[in-house]
Design an enzyme around this catalytic site. Structure first.
Site, short mmCIF file in Angstrom:
data_model
loop_
_atom_site.label_atom_id
_atom_site.label_comp_id
_atom_site.label_asym_id
_atom_site.label_seq_id
_atom_site.Cartn_x
_atom_site.Cartn_y
_atom_site.Cartn_z
N GLU A 197 29.60 -31.11 28.69
CA GLU A 197 28.15 -30.91 28.52
C GLU A 197 27.38 -32.16 28.89
O GLU A 197 27.94 -33.24 29.05
CB GLU A 197 27.84 -30.51 27.08
CG GLU A 197 28.25 -31.54 26.03
CD GLU A 197 28.13 -31.01 24.61
OE1 GLU A 197 27.51 -29.95 24.40
OE2 GLU A 197 28.68 -31.65 23.71
N ARG A 222 34.87 -29.68 14.52
CA ARG A 222 34.07 -30.51 13.62
C ARG A 222 35.02 -31.38 12.81
O ARG A 222 35.94 -30.87 12.17
CB ARG A 222 33.25 -29.60 12.70
CG ARG A 222 32.25 -30.34 11.82
CD ARG A 222 31.56 -29.38 10.84
NE ARG A 222 30.83 -28.33 11.52
CZ ARG A 222 31.02 -27.02 11.33
NH1 ARG A 222 31.94 -26.60 10.47
NH2 ARG A 222 30.31 -26.14 11.99
#
Length: 322
Positions: A120, A198
């Protein structure tokens, strides 16, 4: 079908860390005080974008791909990705710090989740004073050092912090540990994937009083433990031309800083084009129609387009192709 410039209804996402800037700064129609994301262009199952303008209004992006694959995406894109839209476009508002996380590469994501990985990039649109990002480690670390820091609740001591301002741009490779900090609003361009590991969430609890799930073990083999200065993007901001920002196997992004109309010949591009308006406003026309664009809006230009006319006296645009 005459495929004109296509705008899509934003898909708004509440997040624990979200705020109200998507409404206050970008004019999104939100009622929540914790809206963190506006998915501008998505082919993610369950969150597929719907056309917002013209005679195709209400038709999904996936339906258009099924009907007009090469005219919409480009032959080279179809050859590579089939009838799956390969990137996901978002605006993100972080009122609080996001969790510290990373994304697996294509190989690992395919093996574990039957998904693409998630490379990204971020373009900072707005940042409070002293706002910052976490990008990578502040030194080379070993897997053992990392694991110990998790067990001892000292991960933050190993992380690299970057203060940010409007216009700063970052490229986030798979495996790179990262987090968007409080007070940052940005445009995000990424591979079509929602796979996130996460690893630390500041011990916050969700609205039901529960700690959010961590992916400690999954992350161990996905992390790049090496300290690398490969994340800050240096790019020209010359007026009224196309400035290269990021070129990678998954997407190419350019910066357009326009003070007057611009004509682009895109007949040989063989890819769709996306324009994200990060400041100002413009009207974008191809051979089949036009769409008005203002700050916080996104338009998809079908690959079938030959010429593009951008009519503006003040606009900053991110141009994205495959």
């Amino acid at each position: 079908m005459d495929l004109y410039p296509l705008k899509f209804d934003p898909i708004l996402k509440e997040r624990l860390w979200g705020g109200t800037k998507l409404k206050e700064v970008l004019g999104k129609e939100i009622t929540s005080d914790i809206t963190g994301e506006s998915w501008e262009l998505s082919g993610v199952a369950g969150d597929v974008s719907l056309v917002a303008n013209g005679e195709l209004q209400g038709i999904s992006l996936q339906e258009l791909i099924e009907k007009y694959p090469e005219d919409l995406l480009g032959k080279s894109v179809v050859d590579r990705f089939g009838r799956e839209f390969p990137i996901l476009i978002k605006f993100i508002d972080a009122k609080q710090d996001l969790s510290i996380q990373l994304h697996p590469n294509d190989e690992l994501a395919k093996k574990r989740h039957n998904s693409f990985g998630k490379t990204e990039m971020w373009y900072i649109m707005d940042a409070d004073q002293d706002a910052e990002l976490i990008v990578g480690f502040n030194k080379n670390v070993s897997k053992t050092q990392y694991s110990n820091s998790i067990e001892e609740d000292k991960l933050l001591d190993l992380l690299n912090y970057e203060k940010v301002k409007e216009g700063d741009t970052f490229f986030i490779n798979t495996g790179k540990i990262h987090a968007i900090g409080a007070g940052v609003m940005l445009a995000e361009i990424q591979q079509t994937s929602d796979v996130t590991y996460r690893v630390f969430d500041f011990n916050r609890k969700d609205k039901n009083g529960n700690l959010r799930e961590l992916h400690t073990n999954l992350a161990l083999d996905a992390i790049d433990y090496e300290r690398k200065e490969d994340f800050k993007v240096t790019y020209a901001q010359n007026e009224d031309t196309v400035n290269t920002m990021v070129s990678c196997p998954y997407f190419n992004t350019n910066f357009l800083n326009l003070t007057q109309p611009l004509e682009l010949d895109i007949a040989q591009r063989d890819s769709f084009s996306i324009y994200m308006c990060v400041d100002g406003s413009a009207t974008i026309s191809n051979n089949f129609g036009k769409a008005n664009l203002k700050k916080g809006q996104t338009v998809l230009i079908p690959a079938k387009s030959n010429n593009l006319h951008i009519n503006t006296t003040n606009a900053k645009l991110l141009e994205v192709t495959i």
